[in-house]
Design a protein around this motif. Structure first.
Motif, short mmCIF file in Angstrom:
data_model
loop_
_atom_site.label_atom_id
_atom_site.label_comp_id
_atom_site.label_asym_id
_atom_site.label_seq_id
_atom_site.Cartn_x
_atom_site.Cartn_y
_atom_site.Cartn_z
N MET A 94 35.09 49.87 35.68
CA MET A 94 35.86 49.65 36.91
C MET A 94 35.46 48.31 37.52
O MET A 94 36.30 47.58 38.02
CB MET A 94 35.60 50.78 37.91
CG MET A 94 36.09 52.13 37.43
SD MET A 94 37.86 52.30 37.49
CE MET A 94 38.04 53.21 38.99
N GLN A 95 34.17 47.98 37.44
CA GLN A 95 33.68 46.72 37.99
C GLN A 95 34.24 45.52 37.24
O GLN A 95 34.56 44.50 37.85
CB GLN A 95 32.14 46.67 37.98
CG GLN A 95 31.48 47.66 38.90
CD GLN A 95 31.38 49.07 38.29
OE1 GLN A 95 31.69 49.30 37.13
NE2 GLN A 95 30.97 50.03 39.12
N SER A 96 34.35 45.63 35.91
CA SER A 96 34.83 44.48 35.14
C SER A 96 36.31 44.21 35.41
O SER A 96 36.75 43.06 35.36
CB SER A 96 34.58 44.68 33.64
OG SER A 96 35.37 45.73 33.11
N ASP A 100 37.76 45.84 43.93
CA ASP A 100 38.76 45.65 44.98
C ASP A 100 40.17 45.83 44.43
O ASP A 100 41.03 46.45 45.05
CB ASP A 100 38.63 44.27 45.63
CG ASP A 100 37.39 44.16 46.50
OD1 ASP A 100 36.85 45.21 46.91
OD2 ASP A 100 36.96 43.02 46.77
N PHE A 101 40.40 45.28 43.24
CA PHE A 101 41.70 45.40 42.58
C PHE A 101 42.03 46.87 42.32
O PHE A 101 43.16 47.32 42.52
CB PHE A 101 41.68 44.60 41.28
CG PHE A 101 42.98 44.60 40.52
CD1 PHE A 101 44.12 44.02 41.05
CD2 PHE A 101 43.05 45.16 39.25
CE1 PHE A 101 45.31 44.01 40.35
CE2 PHE A 101 44.24 45.15 38.54
CZ PHE A 101 45.38 44.57 39.09
N MET A 102 41.03 47.64 41.90
CA MET A 102 41.26 49.06 41.56
C MET A 102 41.53 49.92 42.78
O MET A 102 41.91 51.07 42.65
CB MET A 102 40.07 49.61 40.77
CG MET A 102 39.95 49.02 39.36
SD MET A 102 41.40 49.29 38.32
CE MET A 102 41.35 51.05 38.09
N THR A 103 41.36 49.39 44.00
CA THR A 103 41.67 50.17 45.21
C THR A 103 43.14 50.06 45.60
O THR A 103 43.58 50.74 46.52
CB THR A 103 40.80 49.72 46.41
OG1 THR A 103 41.14 48.36 46.74
CG2 THR A 103 39.32 49.85 46.10
N ASP A 108 46.87 53.83 41.51
CA ASP A 108 46.42 55.21 41.72
C ASP A 108 46.49 56.05 40.45
O ASP A 108 45.57 56.81 40.16
CB ASP A 108 47.23 55.89 42.83
CG ASP A 108 46.82 55.42 44.22
OD1 ASP A 108 45.76 54.75 44.35
OD2 ASP A 108 47.56 55.72 45.19
N LYS A 109 47.57 55.93 39.69
CA LYS A 109 47.69 56.73 38.46
C LYS A 109 46.68 56.29 37.41
O LYS A 109 46.14 57.11 36.67
CB LYS A 109 49.11 56.67 37.91
CG LYS A 109 50.09 57.47 38.75
CD LYS A 109 51.46 57.51 38.16
CE LYS A 109 52.35 58.35 39.06
NZ LYS A 109 53.69 58.48 38.55
N VAL A 110 46.41 54.99 37.34
CA VAL A 110 45.40 54.49 36.40
C VAL A 110 44.03 55.03 36.79
O VAL A 110 43.28 55.52 35.95
CB VAL A 110 45.40 52.95 36.34
CG1 VAL A 110 44.22 52.43 35.53
CG2 VAL A 110 46.71 52.43 35.76
N LYS A 111 43.70 54.96 38.08
CA LYS A 111 42.40 55.49 38.55
C LYS A 111 42.29 56.98 38.24
O LYS A 111 41.24 57.45 37.81
CB LYS A 111 42.23 55.26 40.05
CG LYS A 111 41.88 53.85 40.42
CD LYS A 111 41.59 53.71 41.89
CE LYS A 111 42.79 54.08 42.70
NZ LYS A 111 42.74 53.70 44.10
N SER A 112 43.36 57.71 38.47
CA SER A 112 43.35 59.15 38.20
C SER A 112 43.10 59.41 36.71
O SER A 112 42.31 60.29 36.34
CB SER A 112 44.68 59.77 38.64
OG SER A 112 44.72 61.14 38.33
N MET A 113 43.77 58.65 35.85
CA MET A 113 43.57 58.81 34.41
C MET A 113 42.12 58.49 34.03
O MET A 113 41.50 59.22 33.27
CB MET A 113 44.51 57.90 33.62
CG MET A 113 44.27 57.94 32.12
SD MET A 113 44.98 56.57 31.21
CE MET A 113 44.21 55.15 31.94
N LEU A 114 41.59 57.40 34.55
CA LEU A 114 40.21 57.03 34.24
C LEU A 114 39.25 58.11 34.70
O LEU A 114 38.30 58.44 33.98
CB LEU A 114 39.87 55.68 34.87
CG LEU A 114 40.62 54.47 34.28
CD1 LEU A 114 40.27 53.21 35.05
CD2 LEU A 114 40.37 54.31 32.81
N ASN A 115 39.50 58.69 35.87
CA ASN A 115 38.65 59.79 36.33
C ASN A 115 38.76 61.01 35.43
O ASN A 115 37.79 61.74 35.24
CB ASN A 115 38.99 60.16 37.78
CG ASN A 115 38.53 59.13 38.77
OD1 ASN A 115 37.56 58.41 38.53
ND2 ASN A 115 39.22 59.03 39.89
N SER A 116 39.94 61.22 34.85
CA SER A 116 40.15 62.37 33.95
C SER A 116 39.50 62.17 32.59
O SER A 116 39.40 63.11 31.81
CB SER A 116 41.65 62.61 33.75
OG SER A 116 42.26 62.95 34.96
#
Length: 162
Positions: A94-96, A100-103, A108-116
């Protein structure tokens, strides 16, 4: 599902030159190395078949396989056949990509997938068919075009229904 008791090896993956992701492309079957790292791994295997271990799950894979492993998730591929095999692997955090971009709400859907992906995600052949040309293209381009292509891949994966 078959359970196993192998101790995974920690592998340090560093993003060279501050890039958003580290891209590896190699031919020949994936080499068995049960390992984990602190970032995500998106791995496409083409032209081989065998068994893969993701976490504590062992299952079969064949010809075209696309897996997203979350941080600290042990994984390995044990190919039985490697005729005309090639592999495309992207390591990222997420850092690479940019915290800030990931917020941004568009992600949102990408973040949700990464969390899954904490236990691993296997994508359908339908999704692989959409992503495969873009994954191959990653190996041929560089710079902003490569980053935009990578973000397109993450978007397609985040919209996958199965």
């Amino acid at each position: 599902m078959k359970r196993h008791n192998i101790a995974p090896e920690f592998v340090r993956v560093s993003q060279k030159d501050g890039r958003a992701f580290l891209l590896d492309y190699y031919q020949g079957g994936p080499h068995f190395r049960f390992h984990y790292h602190t970032g995500f791994e998106l791995a496409m295997t083409r032209g081989s078949s065998g068994r893969r271990i993701i976490g504590d799950d062992t299952s079969e894979y064949s010809n075209r396989d696309l897996i997203l492993c979350g941080p600290n998730l042990p994984h390995a591929w044990a190919p039985e056949t490697t005729e005309s095999s090639d592999n495309i692997v992207c390591h990222f955090t997420m850092q690479s990509i940019g915290m800030d971009f990931m917020t941004k709400p568009e992600l949102d859907k990408v973040k949700s997938m990464l969390n899954s992906s904490k236990k691993g995600l296997q994508f359908s052949q339908e999704t692989i068919a959409k992503v495969e040309p873009l994954m191959v293209e990653l190996t041929r381009i560089d710079g902003l075009e490569q980053l935009l292509n990578f973000l397109s891949i993450l978007n397609i994966l985040s919209l996958a229904e199965n």
